[in-house]
Design a protein around this motif. Structure first.
Motif, PDB file in Angstrom:
ATOM      1  N   ASP A  85     -93.344  51.727 -11.095  1.00  0.00           N
ATOM      2  CA  ASP A  85     -94.707  51.378 -10.682  1.00  0.00           C
ATOM      3  C   ASP A  85     -94.759  50.760  -9.289  1.00  0.00           C
ATOM      4  O   ASP A  85     -95.821  50.735  -8.663  1.00  0.00           O
ATOM      5  N   GLN A  86     -93.634  50.207  -8.823  1.00  0.00           N
ATOM      6  CA  GLN A  86     -93.538  49.552  -7.519  1.00  0.00           C
ATOM      7  C   GLN A  86     -94.549  48.430  -7.379  1.00  0.00           C
ATOM      8  O   GLN A  86     -95.122  48.223  -6.307  1.00  0.00           O
ATOM      9  N   LEU A  98     -96.432  48.171  -3.691  1.00  0.00           N
ATOM     10  CA  LEU A  98     -95.577  48.121  -2.521  1.00  0.00           C
ATOM     11  C   LEU A  98     -95.005  49.507  -2.281  1.00  0.00           C
ATOM     12  O   LEU A  98     -94.485  50.138  -3.200  1.00  0.00           O
ATOM     13  N   ASP A  99     -95.112  49.994  -1.053  1.00  0.00           N
ATOM     14  CA  ASP A  99     -94.589  51.313  -0.692  1.00  0.00           C
ATOM     15  C   ASP A  99     -93.699  51.194   0.528  1.00  0.00           C
ATOM     16  O   ASP A  99     -93.894  50.326   1.376  1.00  0.00           O
ATOM     17  N   ASP A 107     -86.445  50.187  -4.522  1.00  0.00           N
ATOM     18  CA  ASP A 107     -85.446  49.877  -5.536  1.00  0.00           C
ATOM     19  C   ASP A 107     -85.421  48.368  -5.775  1.00  0.00           C
ATOM     20  O   ASP A 107     -86.092  47.607  -5.092  1.00  0.00           O
ATOM     21  N   GLY A 108     -84.662  47.936  -6.765  1.00  0.00           N
ATOM     22  CA  GLY A 108     -84.617  46.524  -7.134  1.00  0.00           C
ATOM     23  C   GLY A 108     -84.120  45.630  -6.016  1.00  0.00           C
ATOM     24  O   GLY A 108     -84.650  44.537  -5.798  1.00  0.00           O
ATOM     25  N   LEU A 109     -83.101  46.077  -5.288  1.00  0.00           N
ATOM     26  CA  LEU A 109     -82.551  45.260  -4.213  1.00  0.00           C
ATOM     27  C   LEU A 109     -83.567  45.064  -3.087  1.00  0.00           C
ATOM     28  O   LEU A 109     -83.728  43.952  -2.567  1.00  0.00           O
ATOM     29  N   THR A 110     -84.260  46.124  -2.709  1.00  0.00           N
ATOM     30  CA  THR A 110     -85.294  46.004  -1.671  1.00  0.00           C
ATOM     31  C   THR A 110     -86.405  45.082  -2.134  1.00  0.00           C
ATOM     32  O   THR A 110     -86.925  44.287  -1.345  1.00  0.00           O
ATOM     33  N   ALA A 111     -86.768  45.155  -3.399  1.00  0.00           N
ATOM     34  CA  ALA A 111     -87.806  44.281  -3.939  1.00  0.00           C
ATOM     35  C   ALA A 111     -87.388  42.818  -3.852  1.00  0.00           C
ATOM     36  O   ALA A 111     -88.180  41.957  -3.453  1.00  0.00           O
ATOM     37  N   VAL A 112     -86.136  42.525  -4.198  1.00  0.00           N
ATOM     38  CA  VAL A 112     -85.648  41.144  -4.133  1.00  0.00           C
ATOM     39  C   VAL A 112     -85.563  40.672  -2.692  1.00  0.00           C
ATOM     40  O   VAL A 112     -85.968  39.546  -2.372  1.00  0.00           O
ATOM     41  N   VAL A 113     -85.067  41.509  -1.794  1.00  0.00           N
ATOM     42  CA  VAL A 113     -84.990  41.132  -0.372  1.00  0.00           C
ATOM     43  C   VAL A 113     -86.392  40.893   0.177  1.00  0.00           C
ATOM     44  O   VAL A 113     -86.614  39.954   0.956  1.00  0.00           O
ATOM     45  N   HIS A 114     -87.356  41.704  -0.220  1.00  0.00           N
ATOM     46  CA  HIS A 114     -88.748  41.529   0.198  1.00  0.00           C
ATOM     47  C   HIS A 114     -89.255  40.152  -0.223  1.00  0.00           C
ATOM     48  O   HIS A 114     -89.865  39.432   0.561  1.00  0.00           O
ATOM     49  N   LEU A 147     -88.915  45.141   6.813  1.00  0.00           N
ATOM     50  CA  LEU A 147     -88.347  46.065   5.820  1.00  0.00           C
ATOM     51  C   LEU A 147     -88.939  47.467   5.847  1.00  0.00           C
ATOM     52  O   LEU A 147     -88.479  48.344   5.136  1.00  0.00           O
ATOM     53  N   GLY A 148     -89.973  47.675   6.645  1.00  0.00           N
ATOM     54  CA  GLY A 148     -90.605  48.999   6.683  1.00  0.00           C
ATOM     55  C   GLY A 148     -91.384  49.295   5.428  1.00  0.00           C
ATOM     56  O   GLY A 148     -91.400  50.430   4.945  1.00  0.00           O
ATOM     57  N   THR A 149     -92.042  48.269   4.899  1.00  0.00           N
ATOM     58  CA  THR A 149     -92.851  48.436   3.683  1.00  0.00           C
ATOM     59  C   THR A 149     -94.306  48.125   3.986  1.00  0.00           C
ATOM     60  O   THR A 149     -94.637  47.586   5.040  1.00  0.00           O
ATOM     61  N   VAL A 150     -95.166  48.461   3.029  1.00  0.00           N
ATOM     62  CA  VAL A 150     -96.588  48.226   3.188  1.00  0.00           C
ATOM     63  C   VAL A 150     -97.198  48.053   1.796  1.00  0.00           C
ATOM     64  O   VAL A 150     -96.747  48.662   0.829  1.00  0.00           O
TER      65      VAL A 150
END
Length: 156
Positions: A85-86, A98-99, A107-114, A147-150
């Motif tokens: 679901d992000q 989050l995209d 992924d989980g690691l990017t989510a935690v780093v975010h 992180l290049g997310t939005v």
């Protein structure tokens, strides 16, 4: 190709549509408050377990109280924001997600780093990181830019 035209502009993906970012600032703040409450509630049963572990280990296990809230928060972020679901539970309730700008899944690691970058930014810059959303494209915060997310509307 799955392209469409909106006001003379060619839109190839959902993230190219400017309507996906309209009104995400307030839901993002409300989602944070909801998620904060959920993490607090999830911490209670783990605190009870740590309490009894401390009794069994003659007080040694009570040292886990110092890392209890961050560990619960990281597990919560990993399992919700890093899911298909992000979005965390609060984000789902507010209709945002989050995209990544490159279109790949979070992924989980990017989510935690975010999340860790968000908290580090708050510690260093206080709530001034929210001012970045007033001037950046797509209402991105500082950790989104790194992180290049939005954050976008999930229904659009």
């Amino acid at each position: 190709m799955n392209a469409r035209v909106l006001d003379g502009e060619i839109i190839t993906t959902r993230l190219d549509d400017v309507r996906a970012y309209e009104g995400v600032r307030t839901p993002r703040i409300l989602a944070f408050i909801l998620d904060y409450c959920i993490v607090a509630l999830l911490t209670i049963p783990f605190a009870i377990l740590v309490f009894f572990l401390g009794l069994l280990t003659l007080g040694l296990g009570w040292m886990l109280f110092s890392v209890l809230v961050p560990v619960v928060a990281i597990l919560y972020i990993w399992n919700t924001l890093g899911s298909a679901d992000q979005a965390t539970t609060g984000m789902k309730m507010m209709g945002i997600r989050l995209d990544r700008l490159d279109g790949t899944r979070i992924d989980g690691l990017t989510a935690v780093v975010h999340s860790v970058l968000f908290w580090a930014g708050n510690v260093i810059l206080t709530p001034l990181i929210l001012l970045v959303t007033l001037f950046s494209d797509r209402k991105r915060t500082l950790h989104d830019l790194l992180l290049g997310t939005v954050i976008s509307r999930s229904g659009r």
